[in-house]
Design a protein around this motif. Structure first.
Motif, PDB file in Angstrom:
ATOM      1  N   LEU A   1       1.076  -1.288  -0.053  1.00  0.00           N
ATOM      2  CA  LEU A   1      -0.130  -0.009   0.065  1.00  0.00           C
ATOM      3  C   LEU A   1       0.925   1.229  -0.001  1.00  0.00           C
ATOM      4  N   ALA A   2       2.067   1.078   0.772  1.00  0.00           N
ATOM      5  CA  ALA A   2       2.823   2.182   0.736  1.00  0.00           C
ATOM      6  C   ALA A   2       3.478   2.589  -0.698  1.00  0.00           C
ATOM      7  N   ALA A   3       3.764   1.535  -1.324  1.00  0.00           N
ATOM      8  CA  ALA A   3       4.251   1.404  -2.744  1.00  0.00           C
ATOM      9  C   ALA A   3       3.207   2.375  -3.693  1.00  0.00           C
ATOM     10  N   ILE A   4       1.763   1.895  -3.654  1.00  0.00           N
ATOM     11  CA  ILE A   4       0.818   2.548  -4.241  1.00  0.00           C
ATOM     12  C   ILE A   4       0.929   4.097  -3.996  1.00  0.00           C
ATOM     13  N   ALA A   5       1.240   4.517  -2.697  1.00  0.00           N
ATOM     14  CA  ALA A   5       1.180   5.912  -2.341  1.00  0.00           C
ATOM     15  C   ALA A   5       2.263   6.814  -3.067  1.00  0.00           C
ATOM     16  N   ILE A   6       3.357   6.206  -3.405  1.00  0.00           N
ATOM     17  CA  ILE A   6       4.405   7.015  -4.047  1.00  0.00           C
ATOM     18  C   ILE A   6       4.214   7.561  -5.216  1.00  0.00           C
ATOM     19  N   SER A   7       4.197   8.797  -5.330  1.00  0.00           N
ATOM     20  CA  SER A   7       4.065   9.259  -6.839  1.00  0.00           C
ATOM     21  C   SER A   7       5.346   9.071  -7.791  1.00  0.00           C
ATOM     22  N   GLU A   8       4.689   8.769  -9.152  1.00  0.00           N
ATOM     23  CA  GLU A   8       5.870   8.389  -9.903  1.00  0.00           C
ATOM     24  C   GLU A   8       6.683   9.720 -10.153  1.00  0.00           C
ATOM     25  N   LYS A   9       7.894   9.758 -10.217  1.00  0.00           N
ATOM     26  CA  LYS A   9       8.782  10.869 -10.550  1.00  0.00           C
ATOM     27  C   LYS A   9       9.292  10.843 -11.981  1.00  0.00           C
ATOM     28  N   PRO A  10       9.181  11.713 -12.929  1.00  0.00           N
ATOM     29  CA  PRO A  10       9.438  11.691 -14.181  1.00  0.00           C
ATOM     30  C   PRO A  10      11.266  11.387 -14.257  1.00  0.00           C
ATOM     31  N   ARG A  11      11.732  10.380 -14.998  1.00  0.00           N
ATOM     32  CA  ARG A  11      12.856   9.710 -15.111  1.00  0.00           C
ATOM     33  C   ARG A  11      13.837  10.922 -15.302  1.00  0.00           C
ATOM     34  N   ALA A  12      13.557  11.815 -16.213  1.00  0.00           N
ATOM     35  CA  ALA A  12      14.546  12.777 -16.488  1.00  0.00           C
ATOM     36  C   ALA A  12      14.844  13.610 -15.115  1.00  0.00           C
ATOM     37  N   ALA A  13      13.822  13.944 -14.636  1.00  0.00           N
ATOM     38  CA  ALA A  13      13.906  14.858 -13.470  1.00  0.00           C
ATOM     39  C   ALA A  13      14.775  14.089 -12.293  1.00  0.00           C
ATOM     40  N   ALA A  14      14.358  12.870 -12.123  1.00  0.00           N
ATOM     41  CA  ALA A  14      15.217  11.862 -11.308  1.00  0.00           C
ATOM     42  C   ALA A  14      16.402  11.859 -11.464  1.00  0.00           C
ATOM     43  N   ALA A  15      16.972  11.747 -12.596  1.00  0.00           N
ATOM     44  CA  ALA A  15      18.589  11.615 -13.015  1.00  0.00           C
ATOM     45  C   ALA A  15      19.111  12.953 -12.876  1.00  0.00           C
ATOM     46  N   VAL A  16      18.408  14.253 -13.112  1.00  0.00           N
ATOM     47  CA  VAL A  16      19.143  15.455 -12.813  1.00  0.00           C
ATOM     48  C   VAL A  16      19.066  15.587 -11.153  1.00  0.00           C
ATOM     49  N   ASP A  17      18.142  15.389 -10.523  1.00  0.00           N
ATOM     50  CA  ASP A  17      18.192  15.340  -9.009  1.00  0.00           C
ATOM     51  C   ASP A  17      19.543  14.638  -8.439  1.00  0.00           C
ATOM     52  N   ALA A  18      19.415  13.439  -9.054  1.00  0.00           N
ATOM     53  CA  ALA A  18      20.599  12.530  -8.498  1.00  0.00           C
ATOM     54  C   ALA A  18      22.065  12.808  -8.896  1.00  0.00           C
ATOM     55  N   ALA A  19      22.296  13.739  -9.840  1.00  0.00           N
ATOM     56  CA  ALA A  19      23.368  13.968 -10.322  1.00  0.00           C
ATOM     57  C   ALA A  19      24.144  14.646  -9.390  1.00  0.00           C
TER      58      ALA A  19
END
Length: 431
Positions: free
Chosen positions: A413-431
């Motif tokens: 249920l916690a997994a369902i509650a997680i909002s999907e983050k656009p992959r491009a945005a995720a890569a920029v944030d993690a860089a």
């Protein structure tokens, strides 16, 4: 500059700096060393279960003291775990990872010299401090040296080798004890650790900063900065939810794979040797499932749905092990493998957490997820123990172990509650 000189200059630049970038030969060397550290410390942890009866006899300890020593490891690990990732974020892998390896090596030598409870308790404490940097450190180095896009996959591969180590560790240690005393075996573990410390000091570090990558200046208040990093990570709801989904999945896997799965099968009439085989099979399933789930996640372009379905199927497999009134070894083998395989979905918790925060907080976020995994695993081992009588029957196990699949469903249920983050945005944030 002559052509030959220019070629030499180019080659020199490529060797001394080009190989220091992400994904190069040095990246693989450092990742292999970090993964070896994890497998080695898992072997020592597994070995405690094997050699603890001999330690108890040699040091004239009680079973209660042996159990208390194991609890000390759990408490220290859980406490230090939350700080280990933040320390890596702040100071990098050099020399922290080498120091962590040294702590585990010293812990192994202290084990070998155990003559009383105080020595054993100190050994557990030292070992736990070093071990708290192992899994998170390997994931941190994988993220730094292979980039955000491969963070989850490399972390999954670390879990694969760690799980394989757990699956084969006890049989190998048992075989070694046919030719070595338990003290000699632990000294050998410690000796290997000394070699690993030298290799870590020589090779393990973060890659050179990438062009345009900000370099954070050091501050004076170290503990203040650590609590700030942890606070920022906890403040991200995606990190919190990913910790719940990973903790529920891996915590249940740990409880089933190390204790409750074999015990309930013994209650069904299985022999102890076969019950031990089931434990190894569960870890083998996790070794295969951990990297696959990230591949599936990339193909689905989703983190939450592979995590949800993985946890839901894991909960179903655990419930079938506990409640389905079917006998037979084949049935048990399939279900225990399935529990481990679908528990591989917990690795998406690390992936989601790593993609949810800036690159400077990846270690802190990963440590939070791993700390919650460890805490829930301990609770799912200890709480049912308090509900069981001294000589439990199958019905007693079935009455107490409902908590395991229920917790995994909460994780789904916690997994369902997680909002999907656009992959491009995720890569920029993690860089």
């Amino acid at each position: 500059m002559s052509t030959g000189h220019a070629a030499y200059h180019h080659a020199s630049k490529g060797w001394f700096s080009g190989h220091r970038v992400i994904g190069g030969p040095e990246a693989w060397l450092i990742w292999v060393l970090a993964t070896t550290f994890v497998v080695w410390l898992f072997a020592i942890q597994t070995g405690y279960a094997v050699v603890s009866p001999d330690i108890q006899k040699t040091a004239s300890l009680t079973i209660a003291q042996i159990g208390l020593a194991a609890s000390i490891y759990t408490w220290v690990f859980a406490l230090v775990q939350f700080f280990s990732g933040a320390l890596l974020d702040r100071f990098g892998s050099r020399p922290l990872m080498a120091i962590a390896v040294a702590f585990v090596a010293v812990g192994a030598f202290l084990y070998a010299g155990t003559t009383n409870f105080a020595t054993l308790a100190i050994a557990q404490t030292v070992l736990a401090i070093g071990s708290s940097f192992g899994f998170v450190g390997a994931g941190y180095l994988g993220g730094k040296w292979f980039g955000a896009a491969k963070y989850g996959l490399m972390f999954g591969l670390v879990q694969t080798f760690a799980s394989l180590g757990s699956a084969i560790g006890q049989p190998v240690i048992l075989a070694a004890l046919d030719n070595l005393t338990w003290q000699e075996l632990l000294v050998a573990f410690g000796g290997f650790g000394v070699l690993l410390v030298v290799l870590f000091f020589a090779f393990v570090r973060n890659p050179a900063p990438q062009p345009g990558e900000p370099v954070e200046a050091a501050h004076g208040n170290v503990f203040g900065e650590i609590f700030r990093d942890l606070g920022k990570s906890f403040a991200d709801i995606r990190v919190d939810l990913s910790a719940v989904l990973a903790g529920a999945s891996f915590g249940a896997m740990l409880a089933v794979g190390t204790l409750w799965g074999p015990r309930i099968m013994e209650a069904r009439g299985a022999e102890t040797g076969f019950a031990t085989l089931l434990t190894a099979l569960a870890w083998l399933g996790l070794a295969i499932g951990a990297p696959i789930v990230n591949v599936v996640s990339d193909r689905w372009h989703s983190r939450k749905w592979p995590a949800f379905w993985g946890l839901l199927l894991q909960a179903l497999a655990i419930a079938l092990v506990i409640y389905l009134p079917v006998e037979g070894k084949g049935f048990a083998l399939v279900l225990m493998f399935a529990i481990g395989f679908f528990a591989g979905a917990h690795m998406l918790g690390f992936t989601i957490a790593g993609e949810s925060v800036p690159g400077s907080l990846v270690g802190s976020a990963s440590a939070i997820v791993n700390g919650v995994c460890f805490i829930i695993g301990g609770l799912l081992t200890s709480i049912p123990s308090a509900l069981l009588p001294d000589e439990p029957t199958l019905a007693d196990f079935q009455s107490a172990l409902w908590l395991l699949p229920a917790v995994v469903v909460v994780g789904a249920l916690a997994a369902i509650a997680i909002s999907e983050k656009p992959r491009a945005a995720a890569a920029v944030d993690a860089a």
